[in-house]
Design a protein around this motif. Structure first.
Motif, PDB file in Angstrom:
ATOM      1  N   UNK A 243      42.926  27.527  27.138  1.00  0.00           N
ATOM      2  CA  UNK A 243      43.408  28.014  28.226  1.00  0.00           C
ATOM      3  C   UNK A 243      43.360  29.450  28.450  1.00  0.00           C
ATOM      4  N   UNK A 244      42.886  30.356  27.752  1.00  0.00           N
ATOM      5  CA  UNK A 244      42.712  31.755  27.980  1.00  0.00           C
ATOM      6  C   UNK A 244      41.245  31.667  28.618  1.00  0.00           C
ATOM      7  N   UNK A 245      40.154  30.918  28.123  1.00  0.00           N
ATOM      8  CA  UNK A 245      38.494  30.863  28.517  1.00  0.00           C
ATOM      9  C   UNK A 245      39.008  30.492  30.162  1.00  0.00           C
ATOM     10  N   UNK A 246      39.600  29.514  30.528  1.00  0.00           N
ATOM     11  CA  UNK A 246      39.986  29.047  31.862  1.00  0.00           C
ATOM     12  C   UNK A 246      40.531  30.175  32.813  1.00  0.00           C
ATOM     13  N   UNK A 247      41.678  30.715  32.265  1.00  0.00           N
ATOM     14  CA  UNK A 247      42.314  31.911  32.980  1.00  0.00           C
ATOM     15  C   UNK A 247      41.152  32.786  33.432  1.00  0.00           C
ATOM     16  N   UNK A 248      40.475  33.210  32.299  1.00  0.00           N
ATOM     17  CA  UNK A 248      39.289  34.373  32.305  1.00  0.00           C
ATOM     18  C   UNK A 248      38.597  34.153  33.376  1.00  0.00           C
ATOM     19  N   UNK A 249      37.885  32.979  33.357  1.00  0.00           N
ATOM     20  CA  UNK A 249      36.447  32.404  34.204  1.00  0.00           C
ATOM     21  C   UNK A 249      36.935  31.857  35.361  1.00  0.00           C
ATOM     22  N   UNK A 250      38.025  31.106  35.357  1.00  0.00           N
ATOM     23  CA  UNK A 250      38.201  30.412  36.791  1.00  0.00           C
ATOM     24  C   UNK A 250      39.083  31.257  37.560  1.00  0.00           C
ATOM     25  N   UNK A 251      39.673  32.421  36.788  1.00  0.00           N
ATOM     26  CA  UNK A 251      40.473  33.297  37.820  1.00  0.00           C
ATOM     27  C   UNK A 251      39.868  34.668  37.832  1.00  0.00           C
ATOM     28  N   UNK A 252      40.043  35.627  36.839  1.00  0.00           N
ATOM     29  CA  UNK A 252      39.482  36.696  36.952  1.00  0.00           C
ATOM     30  C   UNK A 252      38.318  36.891  37.106  1.00  0.00           C
ATOM     31  N   UNK A 253      37.400  36.409  36.356  1.00  0.00           N
ATOM     32  CA  UNK A 253      35.751  36.404  36.531  1.00  0.00           C
ATOM     33  C   UNK A 253      35.444  36.183  37.922  1.00  0.00           C
ATOM     34  N   UNK A 254      35.594  34.609  38.358  1.00  0.00           N
ATOM     35  CA  UNK A 254      35.409  34.068  39.497  1.00  0.00           C
ATOM     36  C   UNK A 254      35.751  34.816  40.794  1.00  0.00           C
ATOM     37  N   UNK A 255      36.978  35.191  40.746  1.00  0.00           N
ATOM     38  CA  UNK A 255      37.373  35.925  41.871  1.00  0.00           C
ATOM     39  C   UNK A 255      36.990  37.303  42.277  1.00  0.00           C
ATOM     40  N   UNK A 256      37.336  38.169  41.026  1.00  0.00           N
ATOM     41  CA  UNK A 256      36.684  39.575  41.120  1.00  0.00           C
ATOM     42  C   UNK A 256      35.318  39.721  41.060  1.00  0.00           C
ATOM     43  N   UNK A 257      34.677  38.892  40.470  1.00  0.00           N
ATOM     44  CA  UNK A 257      33.248  38.947  40.614  1.00  0.00           C
ATOM     45  C   UNK A 257      32.594  38.533  41.833  1.00  0.00           C
ATOM     46  N   UNK A 258      33.047  37.440  42.563  1.00  0.00           N
ATOM     47  CA  UNK A 258      32.705  37.245  43.858  1.00  0.00           C
ATOM     48  C   UNK A 258      33.067  38.325  44.969  1.00  0.00           C
ATOM     49  N   UNK A 259      34.197  38.883  44.833  1.00  0.00           N
ATOM     50  CA  UNK A 259      34.767  40.053  45.784  1.00  0.00           C
ATOM     51  C   UNK A 259      33.852  41.286  45.697  1.00  0.00           C
ATOM     52  N   UNK A 260      33.680  41.726  44.289  1.00  0.00           N
ATOM     53  CA  UNK A 260      32.700  42.824  43.975  1.00  0.00           C
ATOM     54  C   UNK A 260      31.349  42.583  44.540  1.00  0.00           C
ATOM     55  N   UNK A 261      30.601  41.626  44.204  1.00  0.00           N
ATOM     56  CA  UNK A 261      29.406  41.442  44.733  1.00  0.00           C
ATOM     57  C   UNK A 261      29.303  41.410  46.343  1.00  0.00           C
TER      58      UNK A 261
ATOM     59  N   UNK B 275      31.512  43.410  48.314  1.00  0.00           N
ATOM     60  CA  UNK B 275      32.083  44.607  48.605  1.00  0.00           C
ATOM     61  C   UNK B 275      31.742  45.925  47.983  1.00  0.00           C
ATOM     62  N   UNK B 276      31.228  45.737  46.493  1.00  0.00           N
ATOM     63  CA  UNK B 276      30.908  46.981  45.637  1.00  0.00           C
ATOM     64  C   UNK B 276      32.251  47.739  45.466  1.00  0.00           C
ATOM     65  N   UNK B 277      33.275  47.188  45.403  1.00  0.00           N
ATOM     66  CA  UNK B 277      34.605  47.697  45.331  1.00  0.00           C
ATOM     67  C   UNK B 277      35.497  46.732  44.399  1.00  0.00           C
ATOM     68  N   UNK B 278      36.523  47.073  43.841  1.00  0.00           N
ATOM     69  CA  UNK B 278      37.367  46.184  43.206  1.00  0.00           C
ATOM     70  C   UNK B 278      38.785  46.805  43.095  1.00  0.00           C
ATOM     71  N   UNK B 279      39.438  46.768  44.426  1.00  0.00           N
ATOM     72  CA  UNK B 279      41.073  47.354  44.089  1.00  0.00           C
ATOM     73  C   UNK B 279      41.852  46.521  42.982  1.00  0.00           C
TER      74      UNK B 279
END
Length: 309
Positions: A161-179, A181-185
């Protein structure tokens, strides 16, 4: 190695396609779409970056599915007691050696695609940023393989559950956004966490369905730890948290009524929660896996459109 994933006949091709588990791919793409929508709302959409991120994510998801097929067959979770569809190694359609070769192919493809993604997004600038994302990519490959495969699969310790939350949520969304915009509000963490909750809910339905066979195999998932009915309460908690994170994000960044468009996905989520609560037969839960995954995708599309309209 190529022969392992190049079928010699139609039945072998069907076995490999089934092992790829196509119905899991839309959920894998949801985090990329969320990150793309949020970047577009910030006028920073980059189609090449999004395309390569989507390709890398699909390859990683297929790698994870192959590793899961292999690992559960080796560790006993795919037994006669399992309630879900029969897996490729379990049925004998693909041998364990062939499955390991397939994992190697998709691990390599994921690495190549990920490097192309980082090059397209970062180029030669920002060596430390490049290295950080490279390490994240390697971590994603490791997580995909070691969920149920390897000598100490973390999925058997209840950390899936923790792995899915991290990679399917936090890393996937934040990583795609940052790459893009080069920013992460900090506000971007809210939709990322919300999507992570929904992705975890998909896994939770799967784990409630397989609670009996997982317990017999020593796979101590969250439903095995909690028990069948408390796990259904946990499912409601994930749905409420996911919806709540999206609501807080809109309230914090409000500029248009269209931002509440995602509320139209609420009936789909409520339906899933009610049906998971009511259906006690394991096989009756299987269709709710697909329904929850598609509901998550609908949520992302509505949420994303609401940000850019």
């Amino acid at each position: 190695m190529a022969s392992a994933v190049s079928p010699a006949n139609p039945s072998r091709a069907k076995a490999w396609v089934s092992a790829f588990r196509p119905r899991t791919l839309p959920l894998a793409l949801a985090s990329i779409l969320m990150g793309a929508f949020l970047a577009a709302a910030n006028h920073s959409f980059n189609g090449l970056v999004v395309g390569l991120a989507a390709l890398t994510t699909v390859l990683l998801q297929i790698l994870s599915n192959l590793a899961n097929d292999y690992g559960d067959s080796q560790n006993g979770a795919d037994s006669v007691h399992r309630e879900g569809p029969q897996r490729a190694v379990q049925s004998g359609a693909i041998t364990p050696v062939q499955m390991k070769q397939g994992m190697g192919v998709f691990g390599l493809l994921s690495l190549i695609s990920g490097l192309c993604l980082l090059w397209a997004a970062l180029g030669t600038s920002g060596a430390w940023i490049f290295l950080t994302f490279f390490v994240l990519g390697l971590s994603a490959i490791w997580a995909a393989v070691n969920y149920t495969a390897g000598s100490k699969p973390y999925g058997y310790a209840g950390l899936g559950d923790l792995s899915v939350f991290i990679f399917f949520g936090m890393v996937g969304v934040c990583g795609t956004y940052y790459l893009q915009t080069r920013a992460l509000p900090l506000t971007v963490l809210l939709p990322a966490a919300g999507l992570g909750c929904f992705a975890t809910a998909v896994l939770n339905v799967n784990n409630i369905r397989d609670i009996r066979s997982d317990e017999l195999a020593g796979k101590i998932t969250i439903p095995v730890r909690l028990g069948p009915q408390p796990a259904r309460g946990y499912h409601w908690l994930l749905l409420l948290l996911g919806f709540g994170c999206a609501s807080i994000y809109v309230a914090a960044t409000y500029h248009s009524p269209w931002q509440w468009l995602f509320v139209l996905a609420a009936p789909l989520l409520v339906f899933n929660g009610l049906q998971v609560w009511r259906r006690q037969d394991s096989m009756q839960l299987d269709p709710l896996l697909k329904q929850m995954a598609l509901s998550t995708l609908v949520f992302v599309l509505l949420f994303g459109l609401g940000q850019i309209l």
